[in-house]
Design a protein around this motif. Structure first.
Motif, PDB file in Angstrom:
ATOM      1  N   GLY A   1      84.178  32.106 122.305  1.00 54.16           N
ATOM      2  CA  GLY A   1      82.929  32.819 122.107  1.00 54.16           C
ATOM      3  C   GLY A   1      83.017  34.305 122.367  1.00 54.16           C
ATOM      4  N   LYS A   2      84.202  34.861 122.184  1.00 49.43           N
ATOM      5  CA  LYS A   2      84.382  36.291 122.411  1.00 49.43           C
ATOM      6  C   LYS A   2      84.706  36.986 121.097  1.00 49.43           C
ATOM      7  N   ILE A   3      84.528  38.292 121.096  1.00 46.45           N
ATOM      8  CA  ILE A   3      84.906  39.081 119.940  1.00 46.45           C
ATOM      9  C   ILE A   3      86.135  39.896 120.324  1.00 46.45           C
ATOM     10  N   PRO A   4      87.034  40.173 119.403  1.00 47.15           N
ATOM     11  CA  PRO A   4      86.953  39.969 117.960  1.00 47.15           C
ATOM     12  C   PRO A   4      87.574  38.647 117.518  1.00 47.15           C
ATOM     13  N   ALA A   5      87.306  38.338 116.271  1.00 43.29           N
ATOM     14  CA  ALA A   5      88.009  37.287 115.540  1.00 43.29           C
ATOM     15  C   ALA A   5      88.463  37.929 114.239  1.00 43.29           C
ATOM     16  N   PHE A   6      89.543  37.401 113.676  1.00 47.77           N
ATOM     17  CA  PHE A   6      90.161  38.029 112.505  1.00 47.77           C
ATOM     18  C   PHE A   6      90.597  36.936 111.545  1.00 47.77           C
ATOM     19  N   GLU A   7      90.239  37.094 110.282  1.00 44.19           N
ATOM     20  CA  GLU A   7      90.653  36.147 109.259  1.00 44.19           C
ATOM     21  C   GLU A   7      91.469  36.883 108.212  1.00 44.19           C
ATOM     22  N   ASP A   8      92.609  36.298 107.863  1.00 42.61           N
ATOM     23  CA  ASP A   8      93.489  36.837 106.823  1.00 42.61           C
ATOM     24  C   ASP A   8      93.940  35.651 105.988  1.00 42.61           C
ATOM     25  N   GLY A   9      93.245  35.430 104.879  1.00 43.94           N
ATOM     26  CA  GLY A   9      93.525  34.243 104.079  1.00 43.94           C
ATOM     27  C   GLY A   9      93.159  33.003 104.870  1.00 43.94           C
ATOM     28  N   GLU A  10      94.107  32.096 104.999  1.00 47.21           N
ATOM     29  CA  GLU A  10      93.886  30.853 105.736  1.00 47.21           C
ATOM     30  C   GLU A  10      94.089  31.007 107.245  1.00 47.21           C
ATOM     31  N   LEU A  11      94.630  32.126 107.660  1.00 48.78           N
ATOM     32  CA  LEU A  11      94.924  32.355 109.074  1.00 48.78           C
ATOM     33  C   LEU A  11      93.709  32.943 109.787  1.00 48.78           C
ATOM     34  N   THR A  12      93.346  32.348 110.910  1.00 45.93           N
ATOM     35  CA  THR A  12      92.287  32.864 111.759  1.00 45.93           C
ATOM     36  C   THR A  12      92.876  33.130 113.130  1.00 45.93           C
TER      37      THR A  12
END
Length: 192
Positions: A18-29
């Protein structure tokens, strides 16, 4: 963040703590800012950009790792409480807990004594080169330096002051600083 949306779905599926940040690159989170930074540097940082991980040298990359860990385990816990209390809480309508600030000012001072010793013999934390170890300090340090009354914690130590000056002189850092001013610190300054 003020609405606590980062602690609800769909954000929790990207960042389970529940913290930031989160990062999505294609299928990778990815979550956790240092892991995201390393990934981005490995994927996009090769070629013409400086090698902020120093992966071409085992010794230099080890020093980047050491000082990035020091930032995560020693520096960040203390400075993040100061920023949270002095900068974030007023922005989200909260009240500063000065006891928390005072406790962490003391903790940060002890960490900065170690940094002062290191930086008295090296222009940057990992060696004679700018790296992720230095960059990882930027956001919270910038908030303390420009958004609180605790800048003297760093400015009173000459080697840290010189190190911070070298970081702030970097063109990319200047651009990011301007964005932090607009997004985070300008509302705080307006409230004073």
């Amino acid at each position: 963040m003020a609405a606590r949306e980062h602690r609800t779905e769909p954000h929790l599926s990207r960042s389970p703590f529940g913290k930031i940040p989160a990062f999505e690159d294609g299928e990778l989170t990815l979550f956790e800012s240092r892991a995201i930074s390393r990934y981005v540097l490995r994927k996009y940082g090769s070629g013409t950009r400086p090698d902020l991980l120093r992966e071409s040298s085992l010794e230099e990359s080890a020093m980047v790792d050491v000082w990035t860990e020091v930032e995560a385990q020693q520096y960040h816990p203390a400075i993040s409480h100061i920023v949270r209390q002095c900068v974030i809480m007023p922005l989200i309508g909260g009240v500063r807990d000065q006891a928390v600030v005072d406790e962490n000012v003391g903790k940060l001072g002890k960490v900065l004594d170690v940094y002062e010793a290191r930086l008295s013999s090296s222009p940057y934390l990992a060696g004679d080169f700018f790296s992720l170890a230095d960059l990882a300090h930027f956001a919270f340090t910038y908030c303390v330096m420009t958004g609180t009354e605790y800048a003297s914690l760093l400015e009173s130590r000459p080697s840290i002051r010189a190190w911070w000056g070298r970081i702030m002189d970097r063109p990319a850092v200047m651009k990011v600083a301007a964005l932090i001013d607009l997004a985070l610190l300008k509302p705080l300054w307006s409230a004073k």
